[in-house]
Scaffold this motif. Structure first.
Motif, PDB file in Angstrom:
ATOM      1  N   SER A  61       1.259  -9.500  -2.707  1.00 44.45           N
ATOM      2  CA  SER A  61       1.320  -8.747  -0.937  1.00 44.45           C
ATOM      3  C   SER A  61      -0.310  -9.106  -0.354  1.00 44.45           C
ATOM      4  CB  SER A  61       1.043  -6.829  -0.413  1.00 44.45           C
ATOM      5  OG  SER A  61      -0.307  -6.827  -1.468  1.00 44.45           O
ATOM      6  N   LEU A  91       5.256  -9.435  -1.184  1.00 45.00           N
ATOM      7  CA  LEU A  91       6.748  -8.613  -0.166  1.00 45.00           C
ATOM      8  C   LEU A  91       6.579  -8.443   1.048  1.00 45.00           C
ATOM      9  CD1 LEU A  91       6.116  -5.892  -2.706  1.00 45.00           C
ATOM     10  CD2 LEU A  91       8.000  -6.646  -2.856  1.00 45.00           C
ATOM     11  N   SER A  92       5.597  -9.080   1.688  1.00 43.32           N
ATOM     12  CA  SER A  92       5.290  -8.714   2.866  1.00 43.32           C
ATOM     13  C   SER A  92       6.818  -9.786   3.988  1.00 43.32           C
ATOM     14  CB  SER A  92       4.426  -9.719   3.314  1.00 43.32           C
ATOM     15  OG  SER A  92       4.065  -9.955   3.310  1.00 43.32           O
ATOM     16  N   PRO A  95      10.554  -6.730   1.640  1.00 41.30           N
ATOM     17  CA  PRO A  95      10.359  -5.357   1.772  1.00 41.30           C
ATOM     18  C   PRO A  95      11.199  -4.805   1.586  1.00 41.30           C
ATOM     19  CG  PRO A  95      10.460  -6.313   3.741  1.00 41.30           C
ATOM     20  CD  PRO A  95      10.594  -7.538   3.702  1.00 41.30           C
ATOM     21  N   GLU A  96      12.426  -5.239   1.508  1.00 45.65           N
ATOM     22  CA  GLU A  96      14.091  -5.048   0.611  1.00 45.65           C
ATOM     23  C   GLU A  96      13.252  -4.614  -0.757  1.00 45.65           C
ATOM     24  OE1 GLU A  96      13.603  -7.836   1.905  1.00 45.65           O
ATOM     25  OE2 GLU A  96      14.522  -8.882   0.840  1.00 45.65           O
ATOM     26  N   ALA A  98      11.090  -4.028  -2.116  1.00 45.92           N
ATOM     27  CA  ALA A  98      10.225  -3.126  -2.591  1.00 45.92           C
ATOM     28  C   ALA A  98      10.919  -1.946  -2.726  1.00 45.92           C
ATOM     29  CB  ALA A  98       8.633  -2.854  -1.661  1.00 45.92           C
ATOM     30  N   SER A  99      11.969  -1.449  -1.773  1.00 48.12           N
ATOM     31  CA  SER A  99      12.646  -0.363  -2.239  1.00 48.12           C
ATOM     32  C   SER A  99      13.603  -0.422  -3.365  1.00 48.12           C
ATOM     33  CB  SER A  99      13.460   0.064  -1.030  1.00 48.12           C
ATOM     34  OG  SER A  99      12.449  -0.342   0.310  1.00 48.12           O
ATOM     35  N   HIS A 102      11.859  -0.099  -6.061  1.00 46.92           N
ATOM     36  CA  HIS A 102      11.271   1.407  -6.562  1.00 46.92           C
ATOM     37  C   HIS A 102       9.438   0.482  -6.830  1.00 46.92           C
ATOM     38  CE1 HIS A 102      14.196   3.195  -6.647  1.00 46.92           C
ATOM     39  NE2 HIS A 102      14.784   2.948  -7.516  1.00 46.92           N
ATOM     40  N   ILE A 103       9.064   0.008  -5.803  1.00 48.74           N
ATOM     41  CA  ILE A 103       7.368  -0.603  -6.389  1.00 48.74           C
ATOM     42  C   ILE A 103       6.316   0.417  -5.055  1.00 48.74           C
ATOM     43  CG2 ILE A 103       5.857  -2.632  -6.074  1.00 48.74           C
ATOM     44  CD1 ILE A 103       8.922  -4.552  -6.772  1.00 48.74           C
ATOM     45  N   ALA A 104       5.751   0.370  -6.020  1.00 50.50           N
ATOM     46  CA  ALA A 104       4.684   0.816  -5.721  1.00 50.50           C
ATOM     47  C   ALA A 104       2.904   0.754  -5.260  1.00 50.50           C
ATOM     48  CB  ALA A 104       4.378   2.860  -6.541  1.00 50.50           C
ATOM     49  N   GLN A 105       2.864  -0.078  -6.063  1.00 48.20           N
ATOM     50  CA  GLN A 105       1.652  -1.066  -5.655  1.00 48.20           C
ATOM     51  C   GLN A 105       1.944  -2.672  -5.703  1.00 48.20           C
ATOM     52  OE1 GLN A 105      -1.734  -0.441  -8.993  1.00 48.20           O
ATOM     53  NE2 GLN A 105      -0.253   0.453  -9.890  1.00 48.20           N
TER      54      GLN A 105
END
Lengths: 142, 171
Positions: A61, A91-92, A95-96, A98-99, A102-105
């Motif tokens: 990010s 990811l910016s 963003p899809e 990330a969901s 299941h990316i948390a960081q």
């Protein structure tokens, strides 16, 4: 409130914060092997083919200092070995993903084999030796 | 000992800073927040609005919140703790191995401001222990950033992205 109780609360707060920090630091860079099979297709990466050996897929990010450091390590490893590619996704911009994954960081690094199966996930800043060990393990059994 | 500029401005306009500077500031903030918690626990938690606004813990907390607002607005590179770092600490250290973008710690200052502002509003509204709880939350964030280089904003950026993405998909 009684000063001793106040002191105890302050000490408790610092202890809890320290414990949380140590737990977080231990988890950084740890290699996790998932039991469920997640596959990342070449299309997701915007490519026709995945690397013939191993793909080091880094999710980043903006403004993430640890992502810069991880980028340096992974691209260095990929540059030194045939069949190993480094792919970085911001990811910016997507963003899809990330969901979906299941990316948390950030950084989060997926180590993919040539079929796109996620063989290992690493959250946070990582160490070169851990990645190289994973790559060797995958290539030996490929 | 070689000297290097404390801040660098790139052609794109982003500012790079010594990453130890915001951590130094976070350390000062963490200690001050412990003082706020101690003072707030020692003071009665209810009373008139005027009494609540006059407690020393609250006054210090407002000052901390104002500093967060300053950092979020002007950027960490113009924060008074940054100036303290440059004058007192930086000359005693080796140059940083690498610089970081000032935008991430500046965002973290914004997070700190929001947490402390919530504490201020709830305290003035008479919510019991609002100050202690808000100060504790801010303390944990400042402590983790200072001691472990944990960046709250950085960690939550992805979660924010996912929430926004989920909302967009549902729309």
């Amino acid at each position: 409130m009684n000063p001793l109780l106040i002191a105890a609360i302050l000490i408790g707060l610092v202890t809890v914060a320290t414990a949380a920090g140590l737990v977080w630091r231990r988890a950084q860079g740890r290699v996790r092997h998932s039991t469920s099979e997640t596959v990342v297709s070449a299309q997701v990466l915007g490519a026709d083919l995945l690397a013939s050996g191993v793909t080091l897929l880094q999710f980043s990010s903006p403004l993430c200092a640890a992502c810069r450091a991880t980028h340096v390590v992974l691209s260095s490893i990929a540059g030194q070995r045939n069949g190993v590619d480094h792919v970085e996704i911001d990811l910016s911009q997507r963003p899809e993903l990330a969901s979906q994954f299941h990316i948390a960081q950030t950084p989060t690094t997926f180590i993919l084999d040539r079929d796109g199966v996620v063989r290992a996930r690493i959250g946070g800043a990582l160490k070169r030796e851990a990645v190289v060990a994973e790559i060797d393990g995958i290539l030996v059994t490929a | 000992m070689t000297t290097s500029p404390a801040t660098l401005r790139s052609r794109t306009g982003s500012t790079s800073i010594d990453p130890r500077s915001p951590r130094f500031g976070a350390g000062i903030t963490a200690v001050l927040l412990l003082v706020v918690i101690a003072l707030s626990l020692a003071a009665p938690s209810v009373g008139t609005l005027g009494q609540r606004a006059a407690t020393p813990g609250f006054i210090l907390f407002v000052a901390i919140s104002a500093l967060f607002a300053w950092g979020a607005g002007a950027g960490v590179q113009r924060h008074p703790y940054g100036a303290l770092f440059r004058v007192l600490v930086r000359p005693r250290l080796d140059p940083p191995r690498e610089l970081e973008d000032a935008a991430a710690p500046t965002f973290a200052q914004g997070v700190g401001f929001v947490i402390t502002l919530a504490g201020i509003i709830l305290h003035l509204a008479g919510v019991p222990f609002a100050l202690v709880i808000a100060a504790s939350a801010a303390f944990i964030a400042a402590f983790l950033n200072s001691v472990f280089a944990f960046c709250l904003g950085c960690q939550f950026y992805v979660l924010i992205l996912r929430v926004r993405n989920a909302r967009g998909a549902a729309a």
